[in-house]
Design a protein around this motif. Structure first.
Motif, PDB file in Angstrom:
ATOM      1  N   GLY A 102      24.868  15.076  60.052  1.00 28.90           N
ATOM      2  CA  GLY A 102      24.125  16.147  59.068  1.00 28.90           C
ATOM      3  C   GLY A 102      22.906  15.857  58.963  1.00 28.90           C
ATOM      4  N   ASN A 103      22.071  14.844  59.435  1.00 27.28           N
ATOM      5  CA  ASN A 103      20.710  14.615  59.151  1.00 27.28           C
ATOM      6  C   ASN A 103      19.929  15.572  60.291  1.00 27.28           C
ATOM      7  N   THR A 104      18.761  15.762  60.006  1.00 27.10           N
ATOM      8  CA  THR A 104      17.904  16.749  60.915  1.00 27.10           C
ATOM      9  C   THR A 104      16.387  15.944  60.989  1.00 27.10           C
ATOM     10  N   ALA A 105      16.147  15.799  62.488  1.00 21.79           N
ATOM     11  CA  ALA A 105      14.845  14.765  62.659  1.00 21.79           C
ATOM     12  C   ALA A 105      13.896  15.925  63.527  1.00 21.79           C
ATOM     13  N   THR A 106      12.704  15.370  63.778  1.00 20.28           N
ATOM     14  CA  THR A 106      11.720  16.098  64.697  1.00 20.28           C
ATOM     15  C   THR A 106      11.073  15.084  65.665  1.00 20.28           C
ATOM     16  N   TYR A 107      10.635  15.714  66.514  1.00 23.23           N
ATOM     17  CA  TYR A 107      10.055  14.769  67.656  1.00 23.23           C
ATOM     18  C   TYR A 107       8.760  15.726  68.097  1.00 23.23           C
ATOM     19  N   GLN A 108       7.635  14.623  68.687  1.00 22.07           N
ATOM     20  CA  GLN A 108       6.477  15.597  69.116  1.00 22.07           C
ATOM     21  C   GLN A 108       5.893  14.577  70.174  1.00 22.07           C
ATOM     22  N   GLN A 109       5.425  15.105  71.349  1.00 22.13           N
ATOM     23  CA  GLN A 109       5.008  14.296  72.384  1.00 22.13           C
ATOM     24  C   GLN A 109       3.734  15.140  73.163  1.00 22.13           C
ATOM     25  N   ALA A 110       2.798  14.059  73.529  1.00 22.34           N
ATOM     26  CA  ALA A 110       1.713  14.805  74.438  1.00 22.34           C
ATOM     27  C   ALA A 110       1.282  13.778  75.479  1.00 22.34           C
ATOM     28  N   GLU A 111       0.998  14.269  76.747  1.00 25.90           N
ATOM     29  CA  GLU A 111       0.797  13.443  77.751  1.00 25.90           C
ATOM     30  C   GLU A 111       0.023  14.039  78.884  1.00 25.90           C
ATOM     31  N   VAL A 112      -0.829  13.279  79.323  1.00 25.58           N
ATOM     32  CA  VAL A 112      -1.707  13.663  80.523  1.00 25.58           C
ATOM     33  C   VAL A 112      -1.518  12.889  81.750  1.00 25.58           C
ATOM     34  N   PHE A 113      -1.276  13.560  82.851  1.00 22.70           N
ATOM     35  CA  PHE A 113      -1.022  12.859  83.974  1.00 22.70           C
ATOM     36  C   PHE A 113      -2.086  13.258  85.240  1.00 22.70           C
ATOM     37  N   ARG A 114      -2.123  12.341  86.172  1.00 20.59           N
ATOM     38  CA  ARG A 114      -3.090  12.328  87.193  1.00 20.59           C
ATOM     39  C   ARG A 114      -2.488  11.818  88.451  1.00 20.59           C
ATOM     40  N   ASP A 115      -2.495  12.506  89.415  1.00 20.73           N
ATOM     41  CA  ASP A 115      -2.197  12.226  90.792  1.00 20.73           C
ATOM     42  C   ASP A 115      -3.474  11.333  91.570  1.00 20.73           C
ATOM     43  N   PHE A 116      -3.424  10.151  91.984  1.00 12.33           N
ATOM     44  CA  PHE A 116      -4.425   9.248  92.725  1.00 12.33           C
ATOM     45  C   PHE A 116      -4.224   9.469  94.287  1.00 12.33           C
ATOM     46  N   ILE A 117      -2.854   9.389  94.635  1.00  8.83           N
ATOM     47  CA  ILE A 117      -2.489   9.324  96.109  1.00  8.83           C
ATOM     48  C   ILE A 117      -1.664  10.657  96.342  1.00  8.83           C
ATOM     49  N   GLY A 118      -2.121  11.336  97.298  1.00  6.07           N
ATOM     50  CA  GLY A 118      -1.399  12.561  97.730  1.00  6.07           C
ATOM     51  C   GLY A 118      -1.842  13.589  96.755  1.00  6.07           C
ATOM     52  N   GLY A 119      -0.852  14.505  96.479  1.00  2.14           N
ATOM     53  CA  GLY A 119      -0.937  15.341  95.435  1.00  2.14           C
ATOM     54  C   GLY A 119      -2.044  16.794  95.958  1.00  2.14           C
ATOM     55  N   LYS A 120      -2.226  16.755  97.276  1.00  2.00           N
ATOM     56  CA  LYS A 120      -3.058  17.968  97.711  1.00  2.00           C
ATOM     57  C   LYS A 120      -2.156  18.946  98.544  1.00  2.00           C
ATOM     58  N   ASN A 121      -0.938  18.394  98.842  1.00  3.38           N
ATOM     59  CA  ASN A 121       0.026  19.218  99.803  1.00  3.38           C
ATOM     60  C   ASN A 121       1.196  19.422  99.154  1.00  3.38           C
ATOM     61  N   SER A 122       1.899  20.754  99.155  1.00  6.99           N
ATOM     62  CA  SER A 122       3.179  20.974  98.227  1.00  6.99           C
ATOM     63  C   SER A 122       4.135  20.242  98.708  1.00  6.99           C
ATOM     64  N   THR A 123       4.309  19.673  99.822  1.00 11.73           N
ATOM     65  CA  THR A 123       5.204  18.701 100.323  1.00 11.73           C
ATOM     66  C   THR A 123       4.665  17.359 100.664  1.00 11.73           C
ATOM     67  N   GLY A 124       5.478  16.285 100.674  1.00  9.28           N
ATOM     68  CA  GLY A 124       5.166  14.929 100.832  1.00  9.28           C
ATOM     69  C   GLY A 124       5.199  14.014  99.682  1.00  9.28           C
ATOM     70  N   PHE A 125       4.459  13.177  99.890  1.00 13.75           N
ATOM     71  CA  PHE A 125       4.217  12.032  98.909  1.00 13.75           C
ATOM     72  C   PHE A 125       3.228  12.131  97.829  1.00 13.75           C
ATOM     73  N   ARG A 126       3.389  11.796  96.660  1.00 15.89           N
ATOM     74  CA  ARG A 126       2.240  11.558  95.666  1.00 15.89           C
ATOM     75  C   ARG A 126       2.600  10.520  94.615  1.00 15.89           C
ATOM     76  N   PHE A 127       1.305   9.854  94.292  1.00  8.86           N
ATOM     77  CA  PHE A 127       1.604   8.917  93.214  1.00  8.86           C
ATOM     78  C   PHE A 127       0.501   9.017  92.275  1.00  8.86           C
TER      79      PHE A 127
END
Length: 276
Positions: A102-127
């Protein structure tokens, strides 16, 4: 009654995804690469084919579960995810949980991501990596960082996280490591099926006094559907939560990760809408 109704709606949602998927040919693959969040627990920077802003609505139901594997009751969550440029992605989320007691609780989150390997093509590996902060359902404030890896093709999706958390509360571990892995393969058209697994407090496998109750593992099947030409995408994951070990540590009664006596389960879905 509320629990049964919620589970029936989720099953109807899953059936609707499967029926719609049959209307798309095996050769159409664009939709599978343009969604903001193909997995429920394993989160990465945006695929280059999906670099726009999106609104994501998710909900879930759980019994004998703990954050971040789920919420013990019914939870609703709204998140915004978008591309900032130079391979940076931001995600901000807020949610509300209606507990089984019967209890009610709330949650908040903020996060920033960055790819350093790959991430320039739609397919393939990225990290890449991320930094963020969470205020959990328990009101504990947690700083987090994760290492993110992803691999996508027209027929396969795979992603993994190693998430490190620092909770600013006296009854929590100094640091927590939460690992997750998701793998899925095309079933038909834009419908993908696979499995997602999450491991939390795994140090409890060798530490008998692990501060947050012991090791927990969630393993369950997942479905993902992103129709070509649509701004919508859908994900669903459900599975049991195994409490592998029980710590001898004396925990605060209000600690969000106090280990339940029974194994649990959780069901979670996400609907994403892209602002093209």
């Amino acid at each position: 009654m509320a629990r049964k109704t919620y589970l029936i709606l989720l099953l109807l949602f899953m059936a609707n995804i499967i029926v719609k998927a049959q209307t798309y040919s095996e050769g159409s693959a664009g939709g599978s690469l343009t969604q903001p969040q193909p997995f429920l627990y394993t989160i990465n920077a945006l695929n280059p084919a999906a670099r726009y802003w999106s609104l994501n609505y998710s909900g879930g139901y759980g019994q004998y579960t703990v954050t971040p594997l789920g919420f013990d009751g019914v939870s609703q969550n709204v998140a915004v995810k978008g591309y900032l440029g130079d391979q940076f992605t931001i995600m901000a989320a807020m949610g509300v949980g209606f507990g089984s007691s019967g209890n009610t609780a709330t949650y908040q989150q903020a996060e920033v991501f960055r790819d350093f390997i790959g991430g320039k093509n739609s397919t393939g590996f990225r990290f890449g990596t991320s930094l963020g902060i969470i205020r959990e359902f328990s009101n504990d404030v947690v700083a987090l960082s994760r290492f993110n890896a992803a691999y996508e093709t027209f027929s396969w999706k795979a992603a993994a996280n190693a998430r490190i958390e620092k909770a600013f509360a006296t009854d929590r571990d100094s640091f927590d490591l939460i690992t997750s892995l998701g793998v899925s393969r095309r079933i038909s058209g834009q419908l993908f099926g696979g499995v997602e697994a999450v491991g939390q407090d795994l140090e409890g496998l060798w530490e008998t006094d692990e501060a947050e109750g012991g090791a927990k593992v969630l393993v369950g099947p997942s479905l993902n559907f992103a129709p070509v030409g649509s701004r919508l995408s859908f994900s669903l994951c459900a599975g049991p939560i195994f409490y592998v070990t029980h710590s001898t540590a004396i925990l605060n009664d209000s600690a969000v990760r106090e280990l339940p006596l029974n194994n649990g389960f959780t069901v979670k879905f996400n609907v994403g809408f892209n602002f093209l």
